[in-house]
Structure formats: C-alpha cells, structure tokens
Design a protein around this motif. Sequence first.
Motif, PDB file in Angstrom:
ATOM      1  N   THR A 173      26.500  30.015  40.805  1.00  0.00           N
ATOM      2  CA  THR A 173      27.505  31.086  40.856  1.00  0.00           C
ATOM      3  C   THR A 173      27.767  31.493  42.306  1.00  0.00           C
ATOM      4  O   THR A 173      28.922  31.634  42.737  1.00  0.00           O
ATOM      5  N   ARG A 225      29.853  29.019  44.005  1.00  0.00           N
ATOM      6  CA  ARG A 225      31.255  29.092  43.540  1.00  0.00           C
ATOM      7  C   ARG A 225      32.012  30.195  44.269  1.00  0.00           C
ATOM      8  O   ARG A 225      33.137  30.006  44.690  1.00  0.00           O
ATOM      9  N   TRP A 226      31.344  31.383  44.424  1.00  0.00           N
ATOM     10  CA  TRP A 226      31.994  32.495  45.121  1.00  0.00           C
ATOM     11  C   TRP A 226      32.225  32.155  46.594  1.00  0.00           C
ATOM     12  O   TRP A 226      33.222  32.546  47.175  1.00  0.00           O
ATOM     13  N   ARG A 274      35.222  29.295  47.421  1.00  0.00           N
ATOM     14  CA  ARG A 274      36.612  29.580  47.035  1.00  0.00           C
ATOM     15  C   ARG A 274      37.519  29.522  48.277  1.00  0.00           C
ATOM     16  O   ARG A 274      37.018  29.593  49.397  1.00  0.00           O
ATOM     17  N   ASP A 281      34.310  35.285  48.155  1.00  0.00           N
ATOM     18  CA  ASP A 281      34.007  36.673  47.786  1.00  0.00           C
ATOM     19  C   ASP A 281      32.538  36.939  48.141  1.00  0.00           C
ATOM     20  O   ASP A 281      31.629  36.612  47.389  1.00  0.00           O
ATOM     21  N   GLU A 292      30.385  39.341  45.737  1.00  0.00           N
ATOM     22  CA  GLU A 292      29.893  38.686  44.509  1.00  0.00           C
ATOM     23  C   GLU A 292      28.783  37.689  44.842  1.00  0.00           C
ATOM     24  O   GLU A 292      27.794  37.575  44.125  1.00  0.00           O
ATOM     25  N   GLY A 348      27.263  36.308  35.272  1.00  0.00           N
ATOM     26  CA  GLY A 348      27.762  36.116  36.636  1.00  0.00           C
ATOM     27  C   GLY A 348      28.562  34.826  36.757  1.00  0.00           C
ATOM     28  O   GLY A 348      29.635  34.805  37.383  1.00  0.00           O
ATOM     29  N   LEU A 349      28.040  33.765  36.162  1.00  0.00           N
ATOM     30  CA  LEU A 349      28.718  32.461  36.240  1.00  0.00           C
ATOM     31  C   LEU A 349      30.088  32.530  35.571  1.00  0.00           C
ATOM     32  O   LEU A 349      31.093  32.047  36.110  1.00  0.00           O
ATOM     33  N   SER A 399      32.578  34.298  37.640  1.00  0.00           N
ATOM     34  CA  SER A 399      33.084  33.478  38.747  1.00  0.00           C
ATOM     35  C   SER A 399      34.111  32.463  38.247  1.00  0.00           C
ATOM     36  O   SER A 399      34.918  31.960  39.020  1.00  0.00           O
TER      37      SER A 399
END
Lengths: 395, 73
Positions: free
Chosen positions: A194, A197-198, A201, A205, A208, B24-25, B28
């Motif tokens: 996760t 991924r943030w 981008r 972010d 996050e 959370g995943l 996202s």
Amino acid sequence: MSMSNPLLSPKTRVTWGYGIAILSVSSALLIAQWPLLHLETAPVSLFLCAVMVTALLGGVGPGLLATALSSLAFDYYFLPPIYSLAAKSGEIPRLVIFTASALFVGLLSAAQRSATESLKRARDDLNGTVQELQRSNAALQAESLERKHAEEALREAQADLARVSRVTTMGELTASLAHEVNQPIAAAVTNANTCLRWLTRDHPDLEEAREAASRIVKDSTRAAEIIGRIRLLFKKGTPQRELVDVNEVVREMIVLLRGEATRQNILVGTKLEADLPQIMGDRVQLQQVLMNLMLNGIEAMKDVDGKRELVIKSRRAENEEVLVSVSDTGAGLPVQHSDQIFKAFFTTKLEGTGMGLSISRSIVESHGGRLWAAENSPRGASFCFSLPTKSEAHE
Amino acid sequence: MTRADAPTVFVIDDDAGVRASIQGLLKSAGLRCESFESAEEFLRRNRPDGPSCLVLDVSLPGVNGPGLSARVG
C-alpha cells in the motif's frame, strides 16, 4: 580430689582402701606417740582424722577397719592401764564415746564419698549423653544436607519435566502458532505494498504513505512480541521468582492460543478483575499452567455440538489470594475418574501424555497455591487455581 | 481520493492488524471499504444494498468464512 583411681581394678581398690586404713591409723598413732610433739594427751583428733581420711578414700569397709584399729590403739596406748587392751571401768565411757565418734565420722565421710562418686558418675553419664547428642546432631546435619541436595535435584528434574512437557505442547501447536506469527507479517507485507502504491502515483500521497508505514512498524512490533513470547516458553532456565500480573499472563496466553481456539470454532472470553494484586512467581511456569488448562478446555469441546466457549476469569479471593478459573462448555469431568485426573500419566485423550494436569498442579503448589476441578454450569468443566499474593512462595 | 460512487468492499477478519492493512490497500486502489470483526457483526449490520465484494478470513470465531459465504449466497 580423686576418690578412686579408675585405672585400678575393683579388687585392687579394696585392698588399697584397707591399706590406707592401716597406714593412716599407724601414722596417727606414730604422731601421737612422737616424743617431741607431746601429743600423748590429745590423740582423739588424730585418730578421727585417720578414720575420716580412710573413709573418704576407701569407703565404708576401710572406714570401719580404721575405726576398729583406732579404738584398739586408743585403748591400748592411751587408756589406763596403758599397754593393755583391758580398760579400767572408769575409762570405758571414754572408749565408747571415742568409738562412737570414730564410727560417726567414718560413716559420714563414707557417705560423702558415696555422694561425690554418684555425682561423678552422673557427670560422666551426662558427658556421654552430650557426646551421643553431638554425634546424632552431626548425623542429622549430614542427613539434612543430603535431603537438601535430593530436594534440589527433584526440583531440577521437575523443572526439566515441565519444560519438556511445555516444548512438546508447543510443538503440537506449531500450526496455530505459525498462523499467529504470520498474521502481523502478512499485514506488514500488505501495508508495505500500500505504501509503495501511494508513493509511486503520479502525485505521491505522502500522508497516506506515512500512515501505511506506521502500520508496518506496528505489525512488525507485534510479530516480534509474539515470537518473543513463544521463545520464552521454549527457553531453558531455572525457575524465577518475580512479581507477575496474572491478568497479563492470561492475555498473553490468549494471544498465543487464539488461533487454536478459532480453528476449533471456539469463542474465547475473559472476565478479568481490574487492579488485581501481583503475585510472586515464575512467569513462564504460570503461562504453562494456563496453556495446559486452556488447551484441555479446547480439547474437551472438540466434539461438542452447540455453544463452544472458553472463559477465563480472575478475581481477588479471601486470604489475600488471586483466583483464576478456566471454564469450558465441553464434555465435563470424567465421572468415574474425577479424582484421578491430576495423577501423572492419567489421560482421557487419545494422544495425551497424562502429564499436563499433574505438572500444572505441582507448579501451582510450588507457588503456594492450589489447583482443583469443578463442574461448570450448565455443562462442561472448570479448572480453578489460587495463588497467594503475600506469602513467599515455597520451592 | 475515493469516489462516492466507488464500489464497497466488505472485509471480515478477526485480526485488527490484518483488517487495517486490507482497508488501507483498498483505499489506495480507490475503493470504499467497511470492516467487521466477525461474521455475526457483519450479518447484524448488513445493509440492504449488499456488498459488491466480500473479503473473508476462512478461520473466524463463531460463523467461519465458508459458513458466511454460503449464507450470503
């Protein structure tokens, strides 16, 4: 003053006593007759001294001999007519008084000698008794030391047995323990994905990503804690005595056994009294007791239809004790064997070793507490144990 | 940002850490998410619109994953 020589045989001692009688009376006579001393008129004291000395040294027999010899000598040498055993009728009272005095002095001295000898014998007896007691004391001390060593060896053996049993149980729990460790690791991996991924981008972010990263920290810490607790249960070491929060021990064991309970579709509930006083004990051993009781409860509900619930309660009891109970809704106690379940090697399980409850009871008792079983209402069994909060636990 | 009309994924897991990580995943990925500690809690609060997607732990206290799956159809 030595009254008798212990090296002399009794026969020699008697002869020696009579010798003294003759010698002392002869000496008294000699002194009384000694021309230079002019004691011819006062021989009585000398003869009485001779009788006294003889009776003191030789006892009654020699004393009587000295009395007889003194009377004869007094009569022969000092009572008119002199140098004759016949006494004038007027002198007979003197002879009688002299003989009576000598007899009295002799018997008195003999009595004193006898009393002194009795005292000496009593003292010797006492010395003998004291020596005997000293020997017994030394033997007892040696025995006590031996016993202490044996007790230490027993304690070590019990600790080893408890550890082997613990490790065996943990081995059987490998699958559910692995699951407990795996949960936070899996969560950490997801959170790491996760986070990436943030960050990757077009417009990263960061807030996050930061949240995801802090979740990773939390998950990793939790995994490390679980591994630490498991490792502690495997650790070999002598039993420790430290202040232990019983509620904390309960919660830790629930964390480790939750997976096993869930696997068996069992709900685990707690009713832990807040602000319980801490107890003095070995944390790992107490965890082991709880582990054994909880696993027994889980096992007892394996084939039960309906409500499967394991409830662990803790509360303050009378006499400054903490009371912990582990209740299940399983098959209940074996009716015919309810008194035997705590015995070593007794088991109702197919793959049980029969050591769990026996070890648990000996652990609780070594902490100065008690462990017992009762029926749970409306069904199942309750295992309870009490632990003292104040008294020093005995080994 | 999660759109208001984004599909909702329901997560049921008894482990709080696992729940938070999946939540959370999904966030996202731009999905909405609601999480529950047990199947019973989910069944109590299940809304009429129903879940678009259900993420279930197999081993759950009480009604387990496959049990819930069969009940939801």
